[in-house]
Design a protein around this motif. Structure first.
Motif, PDB file in Angstrom:
ATOM      1  N   SER A  71     -22.603  42.314   5.460  1.00 26.46           N
ATOM      2  CA  SER A  71     -23.412  42.442   4.264  1.00 26.46           C
ATOM      3  C   SER A  71     -22.571  42.772   2.853  1.00 26.46           C
ATOM      4  O   SER A  71     -23.020  42.621   1.954  1.00 26.46           O
ATOM      5  N   HIS A  72     -21.197  42.849   3.014  1.00 25.18           N
ATOM      6  CA  HIS A  72     -20.554  42.962   2.031  1.00 25.18           C
ATOM      7  C   HIS A  72     -19.292  41.564   1.853  1.00 25.18           C
ATOM      8  O   HIS A  72     -18.321  41.738   1.426  1.00 25.18           O
ATOM      9  N   THR A  73     -19.809  40.619   2.481  1.00 24.72           N
ATOM     10  CA  THR A  73     -18.970  39.438   2.334  1.00 24.72           C
ATOM     11  C   THR A  73     -19.634  38.267   1.403  1.00 24.72           C
ATOM     12  O   THR A  73     -20.799  38.602   0.912  1.00 24.72           O
ATOM     13  N   VAL A  74     -18.683  37.552   0.913  1.00 24.46           N
ATOM     14  CA  VAL A  74     -19.195  36.429   0.102  1.00 24.46           C
ATOM     15  C   VAL A  74     -20.217  35.380   0.721  1.00 24.46           C
ATOM     16  O   VAL A  74     -21.204  35.045   0.256  1.00 24.46           O
ATOM     17  N   THR A  75     -20.078  35.353   2.058  1.00 28.03           N
ATOM     18  CA  THR A  75     -20.896  34.321   2.738  1.00 28.03           C
ATOM     19  C   THR A  75     -22.418  35.184   2.836  1.00 28.03           C
ATOM     20  O   THR A  75     -23.157  34.158   2.786  1.00 28.03           O
ATOM     21  N   PHE A  76     -22.324  36.347   3.335  1.00 31.11           N
ATOM     22  CA  PHE A  76     -23.710  36.996   3.106  1.00 31.11           C
ATOM     23  C   PHE A  76     -24.315  36.878   1.649  1.00 31.11           C
ATOM     24  O   PHE A  76     -25.556  36.484   1.578  1.00 31.11           O
ATOM     25  N   ALA A  77     -23.449  37.104   0.410  1.00 34.59           N
ATOM     26  CA  ALA A  77     -24.245  36.749  -0.882  1.00 34.59           C
ATOM     27  C   ALA A  77     -24.651  35.298  -0.894  1.00 34.59           C
ATOM     28  O   ALA A  77     -25.374  35.189  -1.609  1.00 34.59           O
ATOM     29  N   THR A  78     -23.835  34.217  -0.286  1.00 29.61           N
ATOM     30  CA  THR A  78     -24.330  33.123  -0.459  1.00 29.61           C
ATOM     31  C   THR A  78     -25.571  32.833   0.408  1.00 29.61           C
ATOM     32  O   THR A  78     -26.686  32.091  -0.259  1.00 29.61           O
ATOM     33  N   ILE A  79     -25.912  33.395   1.375  1.00 33.40           N
ATOM     34  CA  ILE A  79     -27.146  33.323   2.116  1.00 33.40           C
ATOM     35  C   ILE A  79     -28.216  34.096   1.424  1.00 33.40           C
ATOM     36  O   ILE A  79     -29.145  33.481   1.179  1.00 33.40           O
ATOM     37  N   VAL A  80     -27.784  35.008   0.452  1.00 31.15           N
ATOM     38  CA  VAL A  80     -28.868  35.847  -0.350  1.00 31.15           C
ATOM     39  C   VAL A  80     -29.229  34.813  -1.429  1.00 31.15           C
ATOM     40  O   VAL A  80     -30.634  34.760  -1.677  1.00 31.15           O
ATOM     41  N   GLU A  81     -28.361  34.281  -1.905  1.00 27.60           N
ATOM     42  CA  GLU A  81     -28.730  33.162  -3.038  1.00 27.60           C
ATOM     43  C   GLU A  81     -29.712  31.989  -2.476  1.00 27.60           C
ATOM     44  O   GLU A  81     -30.365  31.608  -3.427  1.00 27.60           O
ATOM     45  N   THR A  82     -29.517  31.524  -1.353  1.00 29.28           N
ATOM     46  CA  THR A  82     -30.225  30.712  -0.798  1.00 29.28           C
ATOM     47  C   THR A  82     -31.541  30.933  -0.178  1.00 29.28           C
ATOM     48  O   THR A  82     -32.261  30.236  -0.642  1.00 29.28           O
ATOM     49  N   VAL A  83     -31.599  32.134   0.514  1.00 30.92           N
ATOM     50  CA  VAL A  83     -32.940  32.415   0.955  1.00 30.92           C
ATOM     51  C   VAL A  83     -33.646  33.637   0.499  1.00 30.92           C
ATOM     52  O   VAL A  83     -34.689  33.992   0.801  1.00 30.92           O
ATOM     53  N   GLY A  84     -32.992  34.421  -0.516  1.00 30.96           N
ATOM     54  CA  GLY A  84     -33.413  35.739  -0.900  1.00 30.96           C
ATOM     55  C   GLY A  84     -33.127  36.946   0.189  1.00 30.96           C
ATOM     56  O   GLY A  84     -32.224  36.518   1.136  1.00 30.96           O
ATOM     57  N   ARG A  85     -32.883  38.153  -0.470  1.00 30.69           N
ATOM     58  CA  ARG A  85     -32.275  39.310   0.261  1.00 30.69           C
ATOM     59  C   ARG A  85     -32.928  39.501   1.389  1.00 30.69           C
ATOM     60  O   ARG A  85     -32.198  39.811   2.662  1.00 30.69           O
ATOM     61  N   THR A  86     -34.244  39.683   1.606  1.00 29.97           N
ATOM     62  CA  THR A  86     -35.059  40.084   2.891  1.00 29.97           C
ATOM     63  C   THR A  86     -34.586  38.976   3.732  1.00 29.97           C
ATOM     64  O   THR A  86     -34.323  39.383   5.074  1.00 29.97           O
ATOM     65  N   LYS A  87     -35.062  37.831   3.529  1.00 26.91           N
ATOM     66  CA  LYS A  87     -34.706  36.731   4.570  1.00 26.91           C
ATOM     67  C   LYS A  87     -33.268  36.697   5.149  1.00 26.91           C
ATOM     68  O   LYS A  87     -32.907  36.521   6.154  1.00 26.91           O
ATOM     69  N   ASP A 168     -21.540  32.473  10.231  1.00 28.64           N
ATOM     70  CA  ASP A 168     -21.601  30.963  10.176  1.00 28.64           C
ATOM     71  C   ASP A 168     -22.732  30.584  10.883  1.00 28.64           C
ATOM     72  O   ASP A 168     -23.421  29.563  10.071  1.00 28.64           O
ATOM     73  N   ASN A 169     -23.213  30.998  11.881  1.00 29.67           N
ATOM     74  CA  ASN A 169     -24.426  30.704  12.393  1.00 29.67           C
ATOM     75  C   ASN A 169     -25.793  30.849  11.412  1.00 29.67           C
ATOM     76  O   ASN A 169     -26.695  30.132  11.357  1.00 29.67           O
ATOM     77  N   ALA A 170     -25.759  32.058  10.635  1.00 32.65           N
ATOM     78  CA  ALA A 170     -26.697  32.388   9.770  1.00 32.65           C
ATOM     79  C   ALA A 170     -26.801  31.439   8.462  1.00 32.65           C
ATOM     80  O   ALA A 170     -27.815  31.021   8.292  1.00 32.65           O
ATOM     81  N   LEU A 171     -25.558  31.047   8.151  1.00 32.97           N
ATOM     82  CA  LEU A 171     -25.493  30.447   6.924  1.00 32.97           C
ATOM     83  C   LEU A 171     -26.181  28.764   7.423  1.00 32.97           C
ATOM     84  O   LEU A 171     -26.697  28.075   6.539  1.00 32.97           O
ATOM     85  N   LYS A 172     -26.088  28.506   8.586  1.00 31.29           N
ATOM     86  CA  LYS A 172     -26.353  27.351   8.686  1.00 31.29           C
ATOM     87  C   LYS A 172     -27.859  27.077   8.980  1.00 31.29           C
ATOM     88  O   LYS A 172     -28.806  26.326   8.606  1.00 31.29           O
ATOM     89  N   LYS A 173     -28.302  28.280   9.325  1.00 33.83           N
ATOM     90  CA  LYS A 173     -29.890  28.559   9.275  1.00 33.83           C
ATOM     91  C   LYS A 173     -30.415  28.628   8.116  1.00 33.83           C
ATOM     92  O   LYS A 173     -31.617  28.273   7.696  1.00 33.83           O
ATOM     93  N   ALA A 174     -29.684  29.186   6.939  1.00 35.51           N
ATOM     94  CA  ALA A 174     -30.233  29.139   5.795  1.00 35.51           C
ATOM     95  C   ALA A 174     -30.133  28.194   4.996  1.00 35.51           C
ATOM     96  O   ALA A 174     -30.678  28.028   3.785  1.00 35.51           O
TER      97      ALA A 174
END
Length: 176
Positions: A71-87, A168-174
């Motif tokens: 949750s403290h990574t750039v990748t997580f922030a990218t996923i948040v930008e793509t699908v929102g924090r909760t998702k 990596d897996n989460a980013l692909k799903k997002a």
């Protein structure tokens, strides 16, 4: 005044979880670009240490700690930008949970080896007592920093791979 068994085990888990978080997550565990050599594989921990870790589910912190790091990574922030924090939280937690069985055994062995390096089999058995003696409980508290530092040395790379794979897996799903 003694502790009941569940209170003692709760104390052990809480102490270990906070120690591992403090040592690993808050001391700049990086996921990419780390060129430090991988630590040597953990030696087989003594039976009493592995039993201690597994019976008390002390290694269950892997999923929680993985999420704290993720949750403290750039990748997580990218996923948040793509699908929102909760998702994003849901996707990352699901990926960590699905991958955890692949990493749990090695994590437990590493944790057992860290305990075996700091505690004798007799001390581990004393910690397992329904009402550990105050000197045993104090010894446990005093050695948690050592156990946490040892665990960091043994498991930083494992944690990085676990979290990176999940992200990596989460980013692909997002991805839309």
């Amino acid at each position: 005044m003694g502790y009941c068994r569940s209170t003692a085990l709760t104390m052990i888990k809480a102490s270990l979880g906070l120690t591992l978080l403090g040592v690993m997550a808050l001391q700049n565990v990086t996921l990419a670009g780390d060129t430090a050599p991988a630590p040597a594989p953990a030696p087989l921990a003594g039976d009493s240490a592995l039993t201690f870790v597994q019976d008390r589910h002390l290694g269950e912190s892997l999923g929680w700690l993985g999420y704290q790091v993720a949750s403290h990574t750039v990748t997580f922030a990218t996923i948040v930008e793509t699908v929102g924090r909760t998702k994003a939280q849901e996707i990352v937690q699901d990926e960590l949970q699905s991958l955890q069985p692949q990493y749990q055994q090695e994590w437990d062995r590493n944790l057992a080896a860290a305990y075996a390096a700091s505690f004798s089999p007799e001390e581990l058995k004393a910690l397992d007592a329904a009402d550990p003696a105050p000197d045993v409980a104090n010894t446990f508290r005093n050695k948690q920093r050592d156990v946490g530092a040892d665990m960091k040395d043994r498991s930083s790379e494992l944690l990085k791979v676990y979290v990176s794979t999940a992200l990596d897996n989460a980013l692909k799903k997002a991805k839309p």
